[in-house]
Each structure stands twice: as C-alpha cells, then as structure tokens.
Design a protein around this motif. Structure first.
Motif, PDB file in Angstrom:
ATOM      1  N   ALA A  82       0.803  -1.230   0.000  1.00  0.00           N
ATOM      2  CA  ALA A  82       0.000   0.000   0.000  1.00  0.00           C
ATOM      3  C   ALA A  82       0.833   1.275   0.000  1.00  0.00           C
ATOM      4  CB  ALA A  82      -0.923   0.004   1.213  1.00  0.00           C
ATOM      5  N   TYR A  83       2.149   1.167  -0.014  1.00  0.00           N
ATOM      6  CA  TYR A  83       3.037   2.332  -0.022  1.00  0.00           C
ATOM      7  C   TYR A  83       2.789   3.251   1.168  1.00  0.00           C
ATOM      8  CZ  TYR A  83       3.800   0.810  -4.820  1.00  0.00           C
ATOM      9  OH  TYR A  83       4.086   0.055  -5.927  1.00  0.00           O
ATOM     10  N   ARG A  84       2.671   2.652   2.352  1.00  0.00           N
ATOM     11  CA  ARG A  84       2.516   3.455   3.561  1.00  0.00           C
ATOM     12  C   ARG A  84       2.977   2.667   4.779  1.00  0.00           C
ATOM     13  NH1 ARG A  84      -3.099   2.461   2.403  1.00  0.00           N
ATOM     14  NH2 ARG A  84      -4.037   0.989   3.894  1.00  0.00           N
ATOM     15  N   LEU A  85       3.377   3.417   5.799  1.00  0.00           N
ATOM     16  CA  LEU A  85       3.763   2.846   7.087  1.00  0.00           C
ATOM     17  C   LEU A  85       2.811   3.447   8.119  1.00  0.00           C
ATOM     18  CD1 LEU A  85       7.643   3.240   6.754  1.00  0.00           C
ATOM     19  CD2 LEU A  85       6.311   1.143   6.454  1.00  0.00           C
ATOM     20  N   PRO A  86       1.787   2.724   8.520  1.00  0.00           N
ATOM     21  CA  PRO A  86       0.718   3.304   9.363  1.00  0.00           C
ATOM     22  C   PRO A  86       1.189   3.656  10.771  1.00  0.00           C
ATOM     23  CG  PRO A  86       0.387   0.950   9.065  1.00  0.00           C
ATOM     24  CD  PRO A  86       1.496   1.328   8.148  1.00  0.00           C
ATOM     25  N   ASP A  87       0.577   4.718  11.317  1.00  0.00           N
ATOM     26  CA  ASP A  87       0.906   5.184  12.669  1.00  0.00           C
ATOM     27  C   ASP A  87       0.673   4.118  13.724  1.00  0.00           C
ATOM     28  OD1 ASP A  87       1.520   7.597  11.549  1.00  0.00           O
ATOM     29  OD2 ASP A  87      -0.265   8.648  12.266  1.00  0.00           O
ATOM     30  N   VAL A  88      -0.273   3.235  13.492  1.00  0.00           N
ATOM     31  CA  VAL A  88      -0.606   2.226  14.484  1.00  0.00           C
ATOM     32  C   VAL A  88       0.584   1.320  14.777  1.00  0.00           C
ATOM     33  CG1 VAL A  88      -1.479   0.515  12.828  1.00  0.00           C
ATOM     34  CG2 VAL A  88      -2.409   0.591  15.156  1.00  0.00           C
ATOM     35  N   PHE A  89       1.562   1.289  13.859  1.00  0.00           N
ATOM     36  CA  PHE A  89       2.777   0.512  14.082  1.00  0.00           C
ATOM     37  C   PHE A  89       3.986   1.407  14.378  1.00  0.00           C
ATOM     38  CE2 PHE A  89       0.309  -2.471  11.436  1.00  0.00           C
ATOM     39  CZ  PHE A  89       0.317  -3.575  12.270  1.00  0.00           C
ATOM     40  N   THR A  90       4.113   2.516  13.658  1.00  0.00           N
ATOM     41  CA  THR A  90       5.325   3.326  13.812  1.00  0.00           C
ATOM     42  C   THR A  90       5.372   4.088  15.137  1.00  0.00           C
ATOM     43  OG1 THR A  90       4.280   5.161  12.591  1.00  0.00           O
ATOM     44  CG2 THR A  90       5.614   3.607  11.321  1.00  0.00           C
ATOM     45  N   LEU A  91       4.246   4.548  15.636  1.00  0.00           N
ATOM     46  CA  LEU A  91       4.261   5.332  16.879  1.00  0.00           C
ATOM     47  C   LEU A  91       4.485   4.470  18.124  1.00  0.00           C
ATOM     48  CD1 LEU A  91       1.520   8.032  16.155  1.00  0.00           C
ATOM     49  CD2 LEU A  91       3.992   8.128  15.767  1.00  0.00           C
ATOM     50  N   PRO A  92       3.808   3.321  18.266  1.00  0.00           N
ATOM     51  CA  PRO A  92       4.099   2.474  19.428  1.00  0.00           C
ATOM     52  C   PRO A  92       5.521   1.916  19.425  1.00  0.00           C
ATOM     53  CG  PRO A  92       1.978   1.893  18.471  1.00  0.00           C
ATOM     54  CD  PRO A  92       2.650   2.820  17.504  1.00  0.00           C
ATOM     55  N   ALA A  93       6.178   1.984  18.273  1.00  0.00           N
ATOM     56  CA  ALA A  93       7.553   1.473  18.207  1.00  0.00           C
ATOM     57  C   ALA A  93       8.489   2.247  19.135  1.00  0.00           C
ATOM     58  CB  ALA A  93       8.067   1.556  16.765  1.00  0.00           C
ATOM     59  N   TYR A  94       8.170   3.505  19.442  1.00  0.00           N
ATOM     60  CA  TYR A  94       9.052   4.309  20.298  1.00  0.00           C
ATOM     61  C   TYR A  94       9.095   3.793  21.736  1.00  0.00           C
ATOM     62  CZ  TYR A  94       9.972   7.620  16.594  1.00  0.00           C
ATOM     63  OH  TYR A  94      10.404   8.184  15.432  1.00  0.00           O
ATOM     64  N   PRO A  95       7.944   3.634  22.409  1.00  0.00           N
ATOM     65  CA  PRO A  95       8.032   3.088  23.772  1.00  0.00           C
ATOM     66  C   PRO A  95       8.590   1.671  23.808  1.00  0.00           C
ATOM     67  CG  PRO A  95       5.743   3.275  23.067  1.00  0.00           C
ATOM     68  CD  PRO A  95       6.551   4.025  22.072  1.00  0.00           C
ATOM     69  N   PHE A 122      19.189   9.336  13.049  1.00  0.00           N
ATOM     70  CA  PHE A 122      18.352   8.683  12.041  1.00  0.00           C
ATOM     71  C   PHE A 122      17.099   9.517  11.777  1.00  0.00           C
ATOM     72  CE2 PHE A 122      17.880   3.992  10.670  1.00  0.00           C
ATOM     73  CZ  PHE A 122      17.355   4.349   9.458  1.00  0.00           C
ATOM     74  N   GLY A 123      16.402   9.887  12.849  1.00  0.00           N
ATOM     75  CA  GLY A 123      15.194  10.683  12.686  1.00  0.00           C
ATOM     76  C   GLY A 123      15.473  12.049  12.093  1.00  0.00           C
ATOM     77  N   GLY A 124      16.594  12.669  12.503  1.00  0.00           N
ATOM     78  CA  GLY A 124      16.934  14.001  12.002  1.00  0.00           C
ATOM     79  C   GLY A 124      17.251  14.006  10.520  1.00  0.00           C
ATOM     80  N   VAL A 125      18.012  13.012  10.077  1.00  0.00           N
ATOM     81  CA  VAL A 125      18.351  12.931   8.650  1.00  0.00           C
ATOM     82  C   VAL A 125      17.100  12.734   7.813  1.00  0.00           C
ATOM     83  CG1 VAL A 125      19.497  11.505   6.903  1.00  0.00           C
ATOM     84  CG2 VAL A 125      20.713  12.115   9.005  1.00  0.00           C
ATOM     85  N   TYR A 126      16.223  11.841   8.252  1.00  0.00           N
ATOM     86  CA  TYR A 126      15.003  11.585   7.482  1.00  0.00           C
ATOM     87  C   TYR A 126      14.068  12.786   7.512  1.00  0.00           C
ATOM     88  CZ  TYR A 126      15.758   6.701   6.261  1.00  0.00           C
ATOM     89  OH  TYR A 126      16.226   5.539   5.690  1.00  0.00           O
ATOM     90  N   LEU A 127      14.004  13.478   8.642  1.00  0.00           N
ATOM     91  CA  LEU A 127      13.166  14.665   8.715  1.00  0.00           C
ATOM     92  C   LEU A 127      13.700  15.755   7.798  1.00  0.00           C
ATOM     93  CD1 LEU A 127      10.844  16.259   9.986  1.00  0.00           C
ATOM     94  CD2 LEU A 127      12.390  16.890  11.854  1.00  0.00           C
ATOM     95  N   VAL A 142       9.724   8.824   8.169  1.00  0.00           N
ATOM     96  CA  VAL A 142      10.313   9.708   9.179  1.00  0.00           C
ATOM     97  C   VAL A 142       9.950   9.215  10.575  1.00  0.00           C
ATOM     98  CG1 VAL A 142      10.389  12.066  10.069  1.00  0.00           C
ATOM     99  CG2 VAL A 142      10.242  11.674   7.593  1.00  0.00           C
ATOM    100  N   LYS A 143       8.689   8.840  10.776  1.00  0.00           N
ATOM    101  CA  LYS A 143       8.254   8.360  12.089  1.00  0.00           C
ATOM    102  C   LYS A 143       8.958   7.058  12.465  1.00  0.00           C
ATOM    103  CE  LYS A 143       3.735  10.447  11.292  1.00  0.00           C
ATOM    104  NZ  LYS A 143       2.319  10.190  10.931  1.00  0.00           N
ATOM    105  N   LEU A 144       9.204   6.207  11.483  1.00  0.00           N
ATOM    106  CA  LEU A 144       9.880   4.945  11.746  1.00  0.00           C
ATOM    107  C   LEU A 144      11.353   5.142  12.062  1.00  0.00           C
ATOM    108  CD1 LEU A 144       9.935   1.816  11.702  1.00  0.00           C
ATOM    109  CD2 LEU A 144      10.379   1.974   9.236  1.00  0.00           C
ATOM    110  N   ALA A 145      11.964   6.133  11.436  1.00  0.00           N
ATOM    111  CA  ALA A 145      13.412   6.308  11.536  1.00  0.00           C
ATOM    112  C   ALA A 145      13.893   6.504  12.971  1.00  0.00           C
ATOM    113  CB  ALA A 145      13.852   7.490  10.672  1.00  0.00           C
ATOM    114  N   GLY A 146      13.173   7.283  13.755  1.00  0.00           N
ATOM    115  CA  GLY A 146      13.612   7.551  15.119  1.00  0.00           C
ATOM    116  C   GLY A 146      13.695   6.304  15.963  1.00  0.00           C
ATOM    117  N   SER A 147      12.685   5.434  15.869  1.00  0.00           N
ATOM    118  CA  SER A 147      12.694   4.204  16.666  1.00  0.00           C
ATOM    119  C   SER A 147      13.768   3.240  16.181  1.00  0.00           C
ATOM    120  CB  SER A 147      11.315   3.536  16.632  1.00  0.00           C
ATOM    121  OG  SER A 147      10.922   3.216  15.316  1.00  0.00           O
TER     122      SER A 147
END
Length: 203
Positions: A82-95, A122-127, A142-147
């Motif tokens: 689907a050419y997307r990385l959904p928030d439901v996976f990328t955001l919980p990856a941080y904790p 990682f997050g800074g370069v992608y941002l 970008v959201k995935l990169a930080g984790s």
C-alpha cells in the motif's frame, strides 16, 4: 541442539507472523497481507535469532532483533502492498524501543548514549530529507526512523550511518530497476536495521 533451537524459534515465529497478519488486516490503514508472507518472513527471522542466541547472543539483547524482525516484516508488507507505514505501528515502536534499550542498559549502561544519539541522527536525517524534498521521503518513513535509530544506535552510532547509507542505496537500486514510480522505502531501512541488531557485535 542448535538445529532444534532454530526450529523451535521458527515455529514460534511462524505463529507470531500469523498473529501479525491478523493485526495488520484489522489495523486502521493496515492491509490484507497475502497468506504466508508474514508467517514465513517472521518465522525465518526468529529462527535465525534463536540460532544466534544458542551461539552466545545475550538473552537481554535477543528481544531487539525479535521485535525488529516482527515489526519489520509487517511494516514491509504494508509498504510494499500500500506504499505506507501506518501510525498504528510506527508510533508504538518508540516506547517499545525505549523498553528494549532499557532492558539492555541494565547489563550495559553505556547503550543509552548511542541509542539517543542514533535516534536523533536517524530521525533528524530523514526529517531533513522530508523537509527539503517531500516527494523523496514519506511521513511514515520519518516516524519509523527515530525508533530504528534507538535500537541500531544501541549497537553504535556508526551502525546508524551504515543503515542510512544502505537504505538509500537499496532505494536507488529499486528505483533503477522498477522505474520512477512509487518505491517503498521502508523495507530498504528495515532490512539493514535488522541485520545490524541480529549480527553486529551486541553492546
């Protein structure tokens, strides 16, 4: 004995992949993954980790490649389909990443410096790429990169640079092969990140 452990890890990973496929299909903005993609993908990666643990990988580090492998397969399937990385996976990856690094830090306190530095790098370069050239980098990447930076940085900050370079190269190769259409970047970042956590000298 190592073979038995590897088979056990593969079987458990197959079950985790099956569960992940159900989660991916039920998640908001998820996708319906083809049968066996998640099961086989996670099963193979978890079998490798099990063999690595049998070979001496510390138990307190094994959770990192297991989680990166599970999430990496699900996110790669979603990105490819689907050419997307959904928030439901990328955001919980941080904790989750912070928890994994926290467990490792009990045994190796120095991992925090590399993890925080890696997450920022990682997050800074992608941002930065997203701001300068929005078409070249999706918000999910970008959201995935930080984790990813947190767990790869726990190995070393140099490993983060290597993963960023490998991800860029992998995307360029894919673009040269499949043309100028949309190219999923997630797998190109997730594969080298998993390889680092599974095979590089652990902290």
């Amino acid at each position: 004995m190592v073979v038995v452990i590897g088979i056990f890890g593969g079987v458990v990973g197959f079950g985790a992949g099956w569960f992940g496929r159900l989660v991916l299909g039920a998640a908001r903005r998820g996708v319906v993954a083809p049968r066996w993609w998640c099961e086989v993908g996670v099963g193979v990666l978890w079998a490798v980790v099990a063999v690595r643990v049998a070979g001496g990988m510390p138990w307190w580090w094994a959770g990192v490649p297991l989680v990166v492998g599970w999430g990496g397969v699900l996110l790669s399937v979603c990105d490819i389909r689907a050419y997307r990385l959904p928030d439901v996976f990328t955001l919980p990856a941080y904790p989750v990443a912070l928890l994994l690094v926290g467990v490792a830090s009990v045994h190796q306190p120095g991992v925090w410096a590399g993890a925080i530095g890696g997450g920022l790098l990682f997050g800074g370069v992608y941002l930065l790429v997203r701001v300068v050239q929005p078409a070249a980098m999706g918000p999910g990447d970008v959201k995935l990169a930080g984790s990813l930076g947190l767990v790869v940085g726990a190995v070393s900050v140099g490993a983060v640079l290597a993963v960023i370079a490998a991800a860029a190269l992998g995307t360029l190769v894919a673009a040269s092969r499949w043309g100028r259409g949309a190219i999923p970047h997630g797998p190109a970042a997730l594969v080298p990140a998993w390889l680092v956590t599974a095979f590089a000298p652990w902290p």
